[in-house]
Write an enzyme that holds these catalytic residues in place. Structure first.
Site, PDB file in Angstrom:
ATOM      1  N   ASP A 207     -12.177 -51.440  -2.676  1.00 60.64           N
ATOM      2  CA  ASP A 207     -13.257 -52.352  -3.058  1.00 60.64           C
ATOM      3  C   ASP A 207     -14.169 -51.644  -4.073  1.00 60.64           C
ATOM      4  OD1 ASP A 207     -14.157 -50.529  -1.080  1.00 60.64           O
ATOM      5  OD2 ASP A 207     -15.940 -51.747  -0.764  1.00 60.64           O
ATOM      6  N   HIS A 519      -3.469 -51.418  -1.821  1.00 55.92           N
ATOM      7  CA  HIS A 519      -4.665 -52.259  -1.694  1.00 55.92           C
ATOM      8  C   HIS A 519      -5.804 -51.616  -2.486  1.00 55.92           C
ATOM      9  CE1 HIS A 519      -6.969 -55.465   0.368  1.00 55.92           C
ATOM     10  NE2 HIS A 519      -7.983 -54.623   0.185  1.00 55.92           N
ATOM     11  N   ASP A 561       4.035 -51.716   2.478  1.00 65.56           N
ATOM     12  CA  ASP A 561       3.571 -51.597   1.097  1.00 65.56           C
ATOM     13  C   ASP A 561       3.273 -52.988   0.551  1.00 65.56           C
ATOM     14  OD1 ASP A 561       2.975 -50.871  -1.472  1.00 65.56           O
ATOM     15  OD2 ASP A 561       5.071 -50.726  -2.089  1.00 65.56           O
ATOM     16  N   GLU A 570      -4.405 -49.268   2.005  1.00 67.47           N
ATOM     17  CA  GLU A 570      -5.565 -49.145   1.116  1.00 67.47           C
ATOM     18  C   GLU A 570      -5.686 -47.685   0.662  1.00 67.47           C
ATOM     19  OE1 GLU A 570      -9.290 -50.785   2.606  1.00 67.47           O
ATOM     20  OE2 GLU A 570     -10.314 -50.388   0.694  1.00 67.47           O
TER      21      GLU A 570
END
Ligand SMILES: [Ca+2]
Ligand SMILES: [Ca+2]
Length: 589
Positions: A207, A519, A561, A570
């Protein structure tokens, strides 16, 4: 890291949106195989079970073992790729099983005694040849550089230019020069809605948030890697914007984050817990996420972690006083005021405000954070008050993680405390470090898969647990010069690079089967097939908090994956940092 709390996940309509449409990425990267042996005697099951190797290769002086699926054969051959001739052979081990993987029986092919440089594969009757791999020295240099450059790729507030970032170039995002003070972080000095500049720093994970708690341990780990391997770093060119100055590039990179961390302190010494949007960003590039960002909450954990990290930074930057005049002193002053605020304030856990759903990094037990900060402030100031505070916290050493950092204090004292502590006190610190290192060696010796990973280690980000063990092992190596610690670190690296039950090399861009659908928002949004290189996937753990479609359910096999899988696939700065440290330790002569 992201989506720590599954309750948030379920409640978040944004995440629901993010999760829609990821089905296309379910197709895992297929191993490119070019097997040339007679496969007539290979069972269908063993067709599907490859020989597991370190996909990047083995150093000449390392232990070299491949994992062979169950076969009747009792011998193996090492085949030179160029000549297709056997150059070494040996007996396979007895049959082994690993209950955390549950993949059936296997054997070891141990070719540690072979150390000729070259390209090879393992051949065993009854199973496909292994993929080819290298035996050599200097085989991890690119990987090490890439794992460190991953921090540049995760920089906020700067455009990544083509000359440095190649095809992963991107526009600048999150300038963060007008971040608002959230109600939860308001003070008399900076009331709710005050705009502050809080630029630079690294994105925490997949993020775009910036979190002090996780930044603290990640920054410490890179500074330690510099301190413990300075010869390596003094000449390492990362191709970053500061590569032509007279500062080691790792120091430039770490300063990018330290400069941000320093902005996260309020005027009374307190420290904001995080800087994020109220919710999660979309599946988009950094410059596309233009929603308002806030500094949110204050916590004792953030203040102690900030104090510890700034004290270390001050110590390290004293040697760059000519290049950054006054910087070391400024950071020490920031560290001391954060410590003083935390110590005079009742323990303040981070509480997620009702209008916020970004990551929490909540930690109610700050005894270990206080112990770590005390150790660093003692080493930097030599003020005995801090040593008294260190001794007052009873936390024992353990493998470090973002919420359990006492070990970082022990490691710093064992590396820098010999002349500052009494002989007896220093011996006690050393005994704790070596005791834990030997416990890790014992885990390795008892592991059918030659990795010091126990069931308790298969938590979210399990690969970082493996990598963080290197901080303990390398310190024990420096204290004792016993090479068993170095061999153990190479075994951990082999695990991360493919000698594991999933057959994945967990680092993007390296090995024949790396993660392709990590991710990581830039990697999934940039229209480039290959993800940003050098990123360590979180790794297997069977919590499966993301409800993705996993191919297996046991602790050491529960990995997929897929972009969907924030619980196993992630990335995070506090996972990549110990990977950098592990690689530097394995590379170092
Ligand atoms: Ca430089
Ligand atoms: Ca803690």
């Amino acid at each position: 890291m992201e989506y720590w709390d599954t309750k948030i996940m379920i409640k978040s309509p944004l995440l629901a949106l993010v999760l829609i449409g990821t089905g296309a990425s379910l197709v895992a990267c297929q191993k490119s195989s070019n097997y040339d042996i007679d496969s007539a005697n290979i069972t269908e099951e063993n067709q599907l079970r490859p020989i597991k190797i370190n996909q990047v290769g083995y150093q000449t002086n390392a232990n070299k073992v491949a994992i062979i699926p169950a076969v009747n054969s009792t011998i193996f051959s090492l085949i030179e790729v160029a000549s297709n001739k056997e150059v070494f052979s040996g007996k396979l081990s007895e049959v082994k099983v690993w209950k955390l993987a549950g993949e059936g029986e296997f054997k070891h092919a141990d070719f540690s005694n072979f150390s000729e440089q070259g390209s090879y594969k393992i051949r065993v009757s009854g199973v496909n040849d292994s993929a080819s791999f290298t035996i050599g020295d200097d085989i991890y240099e690119d990987l090490h550089k890439s794992s460190l450059k991953a921090f540049y790729y995760n920089r906020a507030s700067i455009a990544l230019t083509e000359d440095l970032a190649t095809k992963w170039q991107r526009q600048a995002g999150h300038l963060d020069n007008e971040v608002l003070v959230h109600q939860s972080a308001a003070s008399e000095y900076r009331p709710e809605g005050t705009a502050i500049a809080s630029t630079k720093g690294w994105y925490d994970a997949g993020d775009y948030g910036k979190y002090i708690v996780n930044s603290g341990i990640a920054t410490y780990t890179l500074l330690s890697s510099y301190e413990h391997h300075s010869t390596l770093y003094n000449t390492l060119d990362l191709s970053i914007p500061e590569s032509s100055d007279n500062i080691p590039d790792i120091i430039n990179e770490v300063k990018w984050n330290l400069d941000w961390m320093a902005t996260m302190q309020d005027k009374d010494g307190s420290v904001y817990h995080k800087l994020t949007t109220l919710g999660w960003p979309g599946k988009e590039m950094p410059h596309e996420d233009t929603r308002q960002r806030f500094v949110i909450g204050k916590s004792s954990a953030a203040a102690y972690d900030f104090a510890a990290t700034m004290a270390v930074a001050s110590r390290v930057f004293r040697q760059f006083e000519d290049q950054y005049p006054g910087q070391a002193e400024q950071w020490l002053s920031a560290a001391v005021s954060a410590w003083q605020w935390a110590d005079k304030t009742p323990v303040t856990p981070y509480k997620q405000p009702s209008d916020v759903t970004s990551g929490e990094y909540g930690d109610d037990n700050v005894s270990d954070e206080r112990k770590w900060a005390a150790a660093e402030l003692f080493l930097t100031t030599e003020d005995q008050t801090y040593l008294t505070a260190f001794n007052a916290q009873t936390d024992k050493i353990d493998v470090p993680s973002w919420q359990s950092v006492a070990a970082l204090g022990y490691l710093s004292l064992s590396n820098h405390g010999e002349t500052l502590l009494s002989a007896q006190a220093y011996q006690q610190i050393k005994d704790q470090v070596i005791g834990l290192a030997d416990k890790i060696i014992n885990q390795l010796d008892n592991s059918p898969y030659l990795v010091p990973m126990t069931e308790a280690d298969y938590v979210w980000g399990s690969n970082s647990v493996a990598a963080n063990k290197a901080l303990i092992l390398n310190t024990a190596l420096q204290l004792t010069d016993n090479q068993k610690y170095k061999l153990a670190m190479a075994d951990i690296l082999s695990y991360l690079l493919g000698r594991n039950p999933t057959d994945y090399s967990f680092i993007t861009g390296f090995g024949y089967k790396p993660p392709m659908h990590i991710h990581h928002r830039p990697s999934v949004s940039d229209n480039i097939i290959e993800p940003v290189p050098g990123l360590l996937a979180g790794g297997p753990q069977n919590g499966q908090q993301d409800n993705c479609d996993y191919p297996a359910d046991l602790p050491a096999t529960s990995y997929v994956d897929d972009w969907c899988s924030f619980a196993s696939n992630e990335i995070a700065i506090n996972w990549n940092a110990p990977l950098v440290y592990l690689l530097a330790s394995v590379i170092q002569e």
